[in-house]
Design an enzyme around this catalytic site. Sequence first.
Site, mmCIF file in Angstrom:
data_model
loop_
_atom_site.group_PDB
_atom_site.id
_atom_site.type_symbol
_atom_site.label_atom_id
_atom_site.label_comp_id
_atom_site.label_asym_id
_atom_site.label_seq_id
_atom_site.Cartn_x
_atom_site.Cartn_y
_atom_site.Cartn_z
ATOM 1 N N HIS A 65 23.953 12.870 69.087
ATOM 2 C CA HIS A 65 23.398 11.783 68.278
ATOM 3 C C HIS A 65 22.581 10.837 69.145
ATOM 4 O O HIS A 65 23.084 10.320 70.158
ATOM 5 C CB HIS A 65 24.538 11.027 67.589
ATOM 6 C CG HIS A 65 24.063 9.949 66.666
ATOM 7 N ND1 HIS A 65 24.390 8.626 66.839
ATOM 8 C CD2 HIS A 65 23.275 10.007 65.561
ATOM 9 C CE1 HIS A 65 23.832 7.912 65.877
ATOM 10 N NE2 HIS A 65 23.157 8.728 65.100
ATOM 11 N N HIS A 90 16.627 6.643 59.673
ATOM 12 C CA HIS A 90 17.416 7.585 58.880
ATOM 13 C C HIS A 90 16.756 7.929 57.545
ATOM 14 O O HIS A 90 17.185 8.866 56.871
ATOM 15 C CB HIS A 90 18.821 7.023 58.642
ATOM 16 C CG HIS A 90 19.639 6.947 59.895
ATOM 17 N ND1 HIS A 90 20.245 5.787 60.313
ATOM 18 C CD2 HIS A 90 19.908 7.872 60.844
ATOM 19 C CE1 HIS A 90 20.885 6.015 61.451
ATOM 20 N NE2 HIS A 90 20.689 7.271 61.802
ATOM 21 N N ARG A 163 35.733 -14.442 56.699
ATOM 22 C CA ARG A 163 37.006 -15.163 56.793
ATOM 23 C C ARG A 163 37.222 -15.893 55.477
ATOM 24 O O ARG A 163 36.636 -16.944 55.223
ATOM 25 C CB ARG A 163 36.982 -16.161 57.957
ATOM 26 C CG ARG A 163 38.254 -17.030 58.070
ATOM 27 C CD ARG A 163 39.464 -16.173 58.369
ATOM 28 N NE ARG A 163 40.672 -16.959 58.583
ATOM 29 C CZ ARG A 163 41.709 -16.973 57.744
ATOM 30 N NH1 ARG A 163 41.656 -16.280 56.607
ATOM 31 N NH2 ARG A 163 42.790 -17.661 58.043
ATOM 32 N N CYS A 210 35.253 -17.650 64.303
ATOM 33 C CA CYS A 210 36.566 -18.053 63.828
ATOM 34 C C CYS A 210 37.409 -18.522 65.005
ATOM 35 O O CYS A 210 37.312 -17.971 66.106
ATOM 36 C CB CYS A 210 37.245 -16.882 63.129
ATOM 37 S SG CYS A 210 38.915 -17.227 62.525
ATOM 38 N N TYR A 347 44.428 -24.678 62.510
ATOM 39 C CA TYR A 347 43.252 -24.790 63.361
ATOM 40 C C TYR A 347 43.377 -25.939 64.357
ATOM 41 O O TYR A 347 42.491 -26.780 64.507
ATOM 42 C CB TYR A 347 41.978 -24.923 62.512
ATOM 43 C CG TYR A 347 41.731 -23.718 61.644
ATOM 44 C CD1 TYR A 347 41.478 -22.470 62.210
ATOM 45 C CD2 TYR A 347 41.780 -23.802 60.256
ATOM 46 C CE1 TYR A 347 41.279 -21.348 61.424
ATOM 47 C CE2 TYR A 347 41.579 -22.685 59.456
ATOM 48 C CZ TYR A 347 41.332 -21.466 60.056
ATOM 49 O OH TYR A 347 41.139 -20.348 59.267
#
Length: 491
Positions: A65, A90, A163, A210, A347
């Site tokens: 490939h 492709h 998220r 995140c 957090y």
Amino acid sequence: MYLMSRRDVDAPRCAPAQAAHAAAAPPSYPRYTREEVGRHRSPKERIWVTHGTDVFDVTDFVELHPGGPDKILLAAGGALEPFWALYAVHGEPHVLELLRQYKVGELSPDEAPPAPNAQDPFAGDPPRHPGLRVNSQKPFNAEPPAELLAERFLTPNELFFTRNHLPVPAVEPGSYRLRVDGPGGRTLSLSLDELRNRFPKHEVTATLQCAGNRRSEMSRVRPVKGLSWDIGAISTARWGGARLRDVLLHAGFPEERGDEWHVCFEGLDADPGGAPYGASIPYGRALSPVADVLLAYEMNGTELPRDHGFPVRVVVPGVVGARSVKWLRRVTVSPAESPSHWQQNDYKGFSPCVDWDTVDYRTAPAIQELPVQSAVTQPRPGAAVPPGELTVKGYAWSGGGREVVRVDVSVDGGRTWNVARLAGDKAPLGRAWAWALWELTVPVTAGTELEIVCKAVDNSYNVQPDSVAPIWNLRGVLSNAWHRVRVSVQG
């Protein structure tokens, strides 16, 4: 140049009559279910993929490939289309012709996706790219394959990490209203068209990360609570929308406030009790002319996808992704931070000595700017790489608009170092909101074991710590130790 299959090489030449008969009677192929195709994901079981309703065994093509074996293996046991769509080549006829040489069957005509459950609060969630690495289905949380992270500076929308804390709301754009609570009890209500037309459009390229990115590395030191993110809870997009500053000034707020005030955001996503997701940022950042905080309605030149906040979200460059509230419904200005659970009791970072019996969230500030970060995206852990020259790739980013000025890379566990080449344009001072992609090519010797390590340095000369244990915390946030990848060099 076309590749010939073994059938092409070994097949005897037919007489004209035989050839005509073969053309009139195309070969008959066995039928397979998607579940059966999904069992073929490695060379041992053979590597199968689908395209349309056809099934192909591409085991013998993997090493050939042009994009490398790791890229085609992302589709192993599933559909090629979502991955092929990422690369225009492709669509060329010769690529499909090459693929046909590996056909081994067809999908059963009975294959159909399961019907959604109307009682499921997540039943209305949007479809997702099958290449995403899913950390939880409900709510949906997923990251792009590490192999694709550093392939493009801008992350394709369908591969941008997701998220979600709650079900994705369904929003009718014609009836959408953004409420901005102004001073003196006044309220500004903005439709999507008004947000687009009343305020100048501003664009900014910014990375969102995140707080739990790379949490899986912390959990290997000691267990933590949270989604097991690898290195992919980070992505970059070109965001378009109205500046939050312009909207707040229009609502009547001053450019500065003497005391510490906050701008609070509420989303349209809510828990079963009706409590919405919420977060806040300091007033000074919200009103800063150089902080580039957006009320975004575009992502990479198109309207926001549903998973990423359609029709409007906050984008706070240089700050933890948790403050960039999606599906925004309300903006308020307050002398206190958002009362939301995610602002008050999540957090936040703690000392390694703090556990769930002693933690007190009131003692720690909410995460805003994130520390300097980097990771290796290529090669992947456990890979067997050819001898000669090895190309190592990755990303680097720092919070608060601090520019990454250097990425150091080692292939011997940190005993010796090389400086990687950084790609990307230089940003204005203090506004380096987007990541830097980096690359290094080094000679490697057959039969050796490598421990690849990377560490980034920003323009304040902040640098990543060398190990995870000293920064471990019970929620597994702020994981930014040197990233380590072990590979072997083929003998």
